[in-house]
Design an enzyme around this catalytic site. Sequence first.
Site, mmCIF file in Angstrom:
data_model
loop_
_atom_site.group_PDB
_atom_site.id
_atom_site.type_symbol
_atom_site.label_atom_id
_atom_site.label_comp_id
_atom_site.label_asym_id
_atom_site.label_seq_id
_atom_site.Cartn_x
_atom_site.Cartn_y
_atom_site.Cartn_z
ATOM 1 N N HIS A 1 -13.391 8.107 -9.226
ATOM 2 C CA HIS A 1 -13.243 7.933 -7.776
ATOM 3 C C HIS A 1 -12.479 9.120 -7.220
ATOM 4 C CE1 HIS A 1 -13.076 6.097 -3.945
ATOM 5 N NE2 HIS A 1 -11.869 5.567 -4.026
ATOM 6 N N ASP B 1 -4.108 4.332 -5.676
ATOM 7 C CA ASP B 1 -4.339 5.709 -5.240
ATOM 8 C C ASP B 1 -3.511 6.703 -6.047
ATOM 9 O OD1 ASP B 1 -5.972 4.517 -3.426
ATOM 10 O OD2 ASP B 1 -4.611 4.716 -1.726
ATOM 11 N N ASP C 1 0.866 -1.172 0.000
ATOM 12 C CA ASP C 1 0.000 0.000 0.000
ATOM 13 C C ASP C 1 0.909 1.231 0.000
ATOM 14 O OD1 ASP C 1 -1.827 2.000 0.408
ATOM 15 O OD2 ASP C 1 -2.651 1.193 2.264
ATOM 16 N N ASP D 1 -17.915 3.584 0.134
ATOM 17 C CA ASP D 1 -16.633 3.307 0.774
ATOM 18 C C ASP D 1 -16.853 3.006 2.261
ATOM 19 O OD1 ASP D 1 -13.795 3.259 1.206
ATOM 20 O OD2 ASP D 1 -13.572 4.620 -0.487
ATOM 21 N N ARG E 1 -7.769 -4.445 -5.123
ATOM 22 C CA ARG E 1 -6.575 -3.625 -5.321
ATOM 23 C C ARG E 1 -5.329 -4.490 -5.437
ATOM 24 N NH1 ARG E 1 -5.010 1.310 -1.321
ATOM 25 N NH2 ARG E 1 -4.338 -0.389 0.035
ATOM 26 N N ASP F 1 -10.587 -3.819 -0.867
ATOM 27 C CA ASP F 1 -9.505 -2.845 -0.807
ATOM 28 C C ASP F 1 -8.534 -3.274 0.290
ATOM 29 O OD1 ASP F 1 -8.045 -0.594 -1.354
ATOM 30 O OD2 ASP F 1 -9.516 0.832 -0.605
#
Length: 957
Positions: A679, A621, A288, A431, A605, A545
């Site tokens: 998004h 992201d 991440d 979300d 993801r 996610d």
Amino acid sequence: MKSCSKPRVGYISVLYLAAVSSLLAQVCSAVKREDFKTCEQSAFCNRHRVFAETMLKNTQALDKGSTIPKTASPYSVLENSVSLDGHTLVASVQHSEEKVPLRFELSFMESGVVRVRAQEEEPLVPRFDDTQKLVLRDEGTALPYASPGSIELVTETIDQVTTHTVSYLKGNSTFSVRMAESPWSLDYLVDNKPSIRLNTKGFFRFEYLRQKPASDEADTASGEWEEKFKTWTDTKPNGPESFGMDISFSGFEHVYGIPEHSSPLSLKDTRGGDKNAYDQPYRLYNLDVFEYELDNPMALYGSIPFMVAHNADSTVGVFWMNAAETWIDVTREKSNALGSLFSRSSTKQIPAVNTHWVSESGVLDVFLLPGPNTADVYRQYAELVEPTPLPRSFSLGYHQCRWNYIDQEDVLSVSSKLEEHKIPYDVIWLDIEHTDGKRYFTWDSAKFPDPVAMQNELAQAGHKLVNVVDPHIKRDSAYRIWKEASDNGYFVKTREGSEDFQGWCWPGDSNWVDYFNPDACKWISEQFHIDHYNQSTDNLFVWNDMNEPSVFNGPEITMDKDARHHGGWEHRDVHNIFGMLYHKATADGLRTRESPSKRPFVLSRAYFAGSQRYGAIWTGDNTAEWSHLQASIPMVLSNNVAGLHFIGADVGGFFGNPDQKLLTRWYQLGIWYPFFRAHAHIDTKRREPWLLGEPYLSYIRDAIRERYRLLPFWYTLFREASITGMPVVRPMWIEFPSETKLFAEQDAFMVGSAIMVVPATDSNTNQAIDVVFPSQENWYDIKTHASYIGPTKRQFSVDLSSTLVFARGGSVVVTRERHRSSSDLMKRDPFTVYVYVGRNGTASGRLYVDDGDTYDYEQGAFIERELSFSGAKLTSRASTLTKDTSAYRDYLKKMAKVRVERLVVVGLRNPLTKATVVENGVTREIELSYKGAANDAECVVRDPAVHIGEDWGITLS
């Protein structure tokens, strides 16, 4: 999804809030490189890189004046250990000093793919070898190996060098693997030309499992038995167990794939003299990474260890099947061509791309894909990992997402506004804020008092809802999900194996379900069933996610490598497939929640090779900057090259606030991503299209409508991908394999074989863009039908209302032209057929239609038509895959009234006046309109009224 926002005090402890807020403050300005390892900080990577440098120096010294190509590799084949066992060559290979024999197995598959496996003949403890069960098709049991009778082994010794050559004849091609004994190396030859070469640089090194020496003898400084990174210590209970090998692509200058990185499409060098080279290898380790940097080989959210090499004559591939942390160096060189393995008489310089692959644990298991053309490589890869299955048809539409739509009223208001402004969409997303305190499978009852009513209202216009369900489970004894998992022992364990692994994520203190435990997988899948997932309906779908997994207080913001999974395996062994297994469990849950089953839709993801079987992926992201808009193209293309087709980037950028021009351009590009979703971060300004005002609203609406117009084309492309494994969106070189100037092209790309997209990605919205029209073919502006003849280069002036999209001559593209609010409402609409005539006066294409939801197509419930244009006549015939089953006949009846309402033929130069239609033996004539000009000629047949499920012909005269 999300990264840089402060958690809410009401949901977590003050202590946790302070810690996480501190962490987020560190990363929110930009990615902090020091939070993630370099190769030098990853002990096993550093050891192998240093070893490779030593081998290069030793080989260069050894090679001076030698007539025999030789490396300094210390590994050799043991005498009399070579045998052919059916389709597999078996040999024992040993280090000259370590004396631990390794069992090598080289197996031929029917397609010519060669599988190379290696580990200790008698490992001290078992190595993790279940990656094959989790990644390969049909759990690794159905790989089509070659018939033993088609393989022969020849052993010969020349100048004291012994080689063993296994040859496999398939059609008109001969595939051979030539193994040299001392030092050990492999050449894969296609028609006697080496294409893929193993250990010809001498980088092969295998760290055998061993007993830990006494504490005063253990070399902790090398990181073999213990490794420290910042405040974390990796205990490494098995000690050093990594392996690495050089793989060279002889005759190639370009390699692609190995996502996910924000790097160019044609992979850059990672060491050597090139001033543009990276100073780090490409890293595959799902992480991440907040606000990731561009043009960087750092690891990101997903990992696919599949690399493709291409030149004007052939395409080959390598699939390095390992789920542990992996690093890959890439270098280019030119060297003397070898007339044979033992001769350097040729002075011809040939290029090569040398790669060095290093993995931390597991077994060496690598597949060599010989091609020789691109379609062959993708067919071969699909045989290994399965192709992308047909998705739910609604998932190819437009997805409207934000972290977070505030409440039920907000969701319905957004839906209403989209309809008010005549913007079609299929899915609206929720979300983490929709939950009760980040407890997944729950709703915040104050914000969403009646979720079922909300879902049903959306469904009335054909719209769906997607909820995020992350893998971290909030530690709360009153929370049913956590309590059931805890009581049943379903969580990942600590290094000692006795306690549940615990870390921080959005809910605060959390645990993670162990997806390597089959009982835990079954249990978590059942939580997605309607009778378990409170207030859900069959109109609700799922978003996974943070499944790298993201652990806020873990090393590199992920799980400790020495955490324990079911079976006693360390997390280091399985890290890169953790997210894929959660993706699979979620998809299984949605697939089994109804009877009969329907196709799931799940976005993930994190991913690995095989993730394409379970749903869509996005690039994580990104940021609302022009550079990220540009970078999305090679990122999406690289994943398609690596077999993961259903992918997109967050339209508009997740972080930051795009201005109207950037957002407009992003929509105009985003409609060409296979997965099309807007998004935005929770702290950004609202940016739904109607908020931009005119003319931006109209530009964006036009773009989205273009996506919907072409949905039949997109769905047919996914059908092709599900059968052939071919990418949905393609780098230019895939369609034009001999045009060397296109090998590094990433400013233009193909959608299937029929459409070329040249996006405008510059902040100057009135700009000149150069377009290269490849091949001896006509190209047509998809809107104006102006034609251009390749090969040529033209410059176009574009403003914000303009996009550069061209149909390739020789293509037939099928559309639906009626504006609806969702794709569901288009399912019985008529079709329009566009024929873009090629230079030879012909064109061809395909249309595939099924119900878009169920698996009935597997029993033949589909319509698939081959559309062929020649001699001014368009014909429609059933594809060879069409079978006269009861399911087919039933579906044909349901679609009996669906017709072609318009035929547009572009590029015919002779004036035409009528069309003769023949269907089911009945002939009728229809007038047509013809418009002809030097660069603009088309004829239109209005309502030929032929039915899509029938054979018919339309002749123009």
